[in-house]
Design an enzyme around this catalytic site. Structure first.
Site, PDB file in Angstrom:
ATOM      1  N   GLU A 166       0.827  -1.210   0.000  1.00 18.85           N
ATOM      2  CA  GLU A 166       0.000   0.000   0.000  1.00 18.85           C
ATOM      3  C   GLU A 166       0.861   1.260   0.000  1.00 18.85           C
ATOM      4  O   GLU A 166       0.850   2.031   0.961  1.00 18.85           O
ATOM      5  CB  GLU A 166      -0.985  -0.004   1.181  1.00 18.85           C
ATOM      6  N   GLY A 188       2.013   5.042  -0.888  1.00 21.10           N
ATOM      7  CA  GLY A 188       1.328   6.314  -1.087  1.00 21.10           C
ATOM      8  C   GLY A 188       2.275   7.285  -1.761  1.00 21.10           C
ATOM      9  O   GLY A 188       2.217   7.545  -2.955  1.00 21.10           O
ATOM     10  N   ARG A 189       3.222   7.780  -0.959  1.00 24.33           N
ATOM     11  CA  ARG A 189       4.137   8.824  -1.428  1.00 24.33           C
ATOM     12  C   ARG A 189       4.781   8.506  -2.778  1.00 24.33           C
ATOM     13  O   ARG A 189       4.753   9.318  -3.694  1.00 24.33           O
ATOM     14  CB  ARG A 189       5.243   9.021  -0.384  1.00 24.33           C
ATOM     15  N   CYS A 249       1.231  33.790   8.902  1.00 25.57           N
ATOM     16  CA  CYS A 249       1.710  34.540  10.048  1.00 25.57           C
ATOM     17  C   CYS A 249       2.391  33.633  11.040  1.00 25.57           C
ATOM     18  O   CYS A 249       1.812  33.290  12.088  1.00 25.57           O
ATOM     19  CB  CYS A 249       0.561  35.284  10.697  1.00 25.57           C
ATOM     20  N   TYR A 300       8.279  18.640   9.457  1.00 27.12           N
ATOM     21  CA  TYR A 300       9.339  17.605   9.451  1.00 27.12           C
ATOM     22  C   TYR A 300      10.692  18.129   8.962  1.00 27.12           C
ATOM     23  O   TYR A 300      11.533  17.339   8.563  1.00 27.12           O
ATOM     24  CB  TYR A 300       8.975  16.435   8.526  1.00 27.12           C
ATOM     25  N   TYR A 320       1.163  14.201   0.421  1.00 24.93           N
ATOM     26  CA  TYR A 320       1.086  14.800   1.755  1.00 24.93           C
ATOM     27  C   TYR A 320       1.188  16.325   1.752  1.00 24.93           C
ATOM     28  O   TYR A 320       1.694  16.910   2.708  1.00 24.93           O
ATOM     29  CB  TYR A 320       2.153  14.187   2.682  1.00 24.93           C
TER      30      TYR A 320
HETATM   31  N1  LLP Z   1       0.154   2.112   4.989  1.00 22.49           N
HETATM   32  C1  LLP Z   1       0.032   2.595   6.220  1.00 22.49           C
HETATM   33  C2  LLP Z   1      -0.579   1.770   7.247  1.00 22.49           C
HETATM   34  C3  LLP Z   1       0.492   3.887   6.514  1.00 22.49           C
HETATM   35  O1  LLP Z   1       0.395   4.353   7.750  1.00 22.49           O
HETATM   36  C4  LLP Z   1       1.083   4.673   5.490  1.00 22.49           C
HETATM   37  C5  LLP Z   1       1.550   6.026   5.766  1.00 22.49           C
HETATM   38  C6  LLP Z   1       1.174   4.123   4.201  1.00 22.49           C
HETATM   39  C7  LLP Z   1       0.710   2.834   3.988  1.00 22.49           C
HETATM   40  C8  LLP Z   1       1.768   4.871   3.044  1.00 22.49           C
HETATM   41  O2  LLP Z   1       3.107   5.182   3.260  1.00 22.49           O
HETATM   42  P1  LLP Z   1       3.969   5.893   2.115  1.00 22.49           P
HETATM   43  O3  LLP Z   1       4.124   4.910   0.982  1.00 22.49           O
HETATM   44  O4  LLP Z   1       3.240   7.109   1.686  1.00 22.49           O
HETATM   45  O5  LLP Z   1       5.259   6.206   2.764  1.00 22.49           O
HETATM   46  N2  LLP Z   1       2.653  12.862   6.480  1.00 22.49           N
HETATM   47  C9  LLP Z   1       3.954  12.234   6.404  1.00 22.49           C
HETATM   48  C10 LLP Z   1       3.834  10.784   6.013  1.00 22.49           C
HETATM   49  C11 LLP Z   1       2.962  10.005   6.941  1.00 22.49           C
HETATM   50  C12 LLP Z   1       2.782   8.586   6.500  1.00 22.49           C
HETATM   51  C13 LLP Z   1       1.707   7.914   7.274  1.00 22.49           C
HETATM   52  N3  LLP Z   1       1.450   6.577   6.898  1.00 22.49           N
HETATM   53  C14 LLP Z   1       4.821  13.006   5.442  1.00 22.49           C
HETATM   54  O6  LLP Z   1       4.375  14.012   4.897  1.00 22.49           O
HETATM   55  O7  LLP Z   1       5.982  12.674   5.242  1.00 22.49           O
END
Ligand code: LLP
Length: 443
Positions: free
Chosen positions: A295, A297-298, A367, A340, A396
């Site tokens: 799964e 995302g980024r 601000c 971050y 994100y």
């Molecule tokens: N699966 C689960 C259970 C997760 O908690 C996450 C991300 C993903 C998949 C997807 O992860 P990715 O492939 O996107 O790394 N807001 C933060 C990132 C938080 C990620 C939270 N969980 C940022 O802007 O870096």
């Protein structure tokens, strides 16, 4: 050496056109900024699709892969539709994400519901819409899931989320697999959860284990270890409870290249590591090959996305030899630098005559002193009215955006080979106050 999408800073279609303007996917960014105004989120569908297809190709060697997109990285109805058409399912964590899928006409048969505190309303909504499965995070949730499934006369498929005790080298806030985490069952508690499911929760059907070790990961070895731990546990559960779980979900996490210091592996490297670990450990533990959920995302959307801003005011502090330039957005459309210390690369999108690079700090308009988008970047003669293109904002940024200072959220445009389509309209002042209510006595 070949570099893949997540190993590049810019969308794969980036060039400079004959006018000297930056062009992505056949679209002149200066023209795009004029047409839709700034700040503007832009997604290059060509880059996004390439990354998604690389994921599919990389994991095609393991037939039992189920590819899902972690909606939290970027969720809009059009983005949902794109991933759905590419054959992806979804990882969701809220009623809002589910609602967006349904709004896009997507059923929930390839959707997993994650999260550490799903509400009764969310669980009910998901079950009513026939979600494929929940990743149960804690004892409270198991109890609620069973209760609600029972009331609906349903047998609900679930995974249980575990914290595998793996630490990866990423920002503390986006690490999730270590033992001290708010997510999931630790390995000691897992057995108790399984006992309860098998003995008490007759409306739950446990089919798999889920883990997610963190985000913006650069090491392949953590995936090898994660798969090993999940399969070790499946073997232990098989011996102890006499059931063989048939699914694993290894989460997301593959890193991307925000700046040239970042060096993530390609999706092909992590796929090979994961598949190799499955083969080795299934053989070693005498297990059947499980269905594999991933799964990400980024890595699926980040490189495809960028944000256009217009440069406004500037300020020089002579004694510090420092110059700030301010743009028309900032921490409300991209909170990552202030949350971050995230770093970004940017460049001026309109043509410049000659080269006159200056070191500047790009500030937002909000601000708060911490509203700095990029510290100390070299830009070519930045001037008021110039269009600044900040790369790698596909993940994100929109999904974590806010209305801080009552500033309206930007629009989002999808571009593809010379075409541009609005996929999220710019927020209006009317929308900003649409839920405000003034008590009668003040009217
Ligand atoms: N699966 C689960 C259970 C997760 O908690 C996450 C991300 C993903 C998949 C997807 O992860 P990715 O492939 O996107 O790394 N807001 C933060 C990132 C938080 C990620 C939270 N969980 C940022 O802007 O870096």
């Amino acid at each position: 050496m070949q570099t893949y999408v997540n190993q590049k800073i810019k969308p794969i279609t980036t060039t400079t056109n004959s006018k000297g303007n930056l062009e992505i996917s056949g679209i002149d960014l200066t023209e795009l900024a004029k047409k839709y105004e700034t700040p503007l989120y832009v997604i290059d569908e060509v880059t996004l699709t390439k990354m998604a297809n690389d994921y599919k190709e990389a994991f095609s060697k393991y037939e039992k892969t189920k590819m899902t997109f972690a909606s939290k990285a970027l969720m809009t109805s059009a983005i949902a539709k794109i991933f759905h058409n590419l054959g992806f399912g979804f990882d969701v964590v809220s009623k809002g994400e589910i609602y967006t899928l349904l709004n896009a006409g997507i059923s929930l048969d390839k959707v997993s519901f994650n999260g550490n505190n799903k509400s009764i309303d969310e669980i009910t909504f998901a079950m009513d819409n026939n979600i494929d499965h929940f990743s149960a995070d804690n004892f409270y949730e198991l109890e609620k899931l069973n209760e609600i499934a029972k009331a609906k006369n349903k047998i609900q498929k679930i995974h249980i989320r575990i914290t595998p005790g793996i630490e990866c080298h990423t920002h503390e806030y986006i690490q999730t697999g270590q033992t001290d985490s708010k997510f999931g069952f630790d390995l000691n508690m897992m057995d108790l959860a399984i006992e309860k499911i098998l003995n008490e929760y007759k409306n739950l059907k446990l089919v798999g284990l889920h883990a997610h070790i963190g985000s913006q990961i650069f090491e392949t070895s953590v995936y090898f270890d994660e798969v090993k731990i999940l399969l070790e546990q499946i073997k232990r559960i098989k011996d102890k409870f006499n059931i063989e779980l048939s699914e694993i979900n290894i989460g997301g996490g593959l890193g991307i290249t925000y700046t040239k210091e970042d060096n993530p592996p390609s999706v092909f490297e992590i796929a090979d590591t994961i598949i190799n670990s499955i083969n080795i450990h299934c053989e070693k533990f005498g297990l059947n090959k499980p269905v594999l959920y991933i799964e990400p995302g980024r890595s699926l959307v980040c490189t495809a996305g960028f944000t256009l801003y217009t440069i406004g005011s500037s300020k020089e502090i002579k004694e510090l030899n420092k110059k700030y330039i301010a743009v028309d957005g900032g921490m409300a459309d991209n909170p990552r630098p202030s949350m971050y210390q995230a770093e970004y690369v940017a460049e001026i999108a309109n043509a410049k005559t000659g080269e006159n690079f200056e070191k500047v700090t790009v500030a937002g308009k909000f601000c708060e002193s911490g509203d700095i988008l990029i510290k100390d970047i070299m830009l070519n003669n930045p001037k008021q009215g110039d269009i600044l293109c900040v790369y790698d904002t596909g993940a994100y940024c929109y999904s974590m955006s806010s209305n801080y200072n009552c500033v309206l959220k930007p629009a989002m445009v999808l571009i593809n080979s010379g075409e541009d389509d609005i996929i999220v309209k710019r927020q209006t002042p009317e929308q900003l106050v649409q839920n405000d209510v003034i008590p009668k006595r003040y009217r």
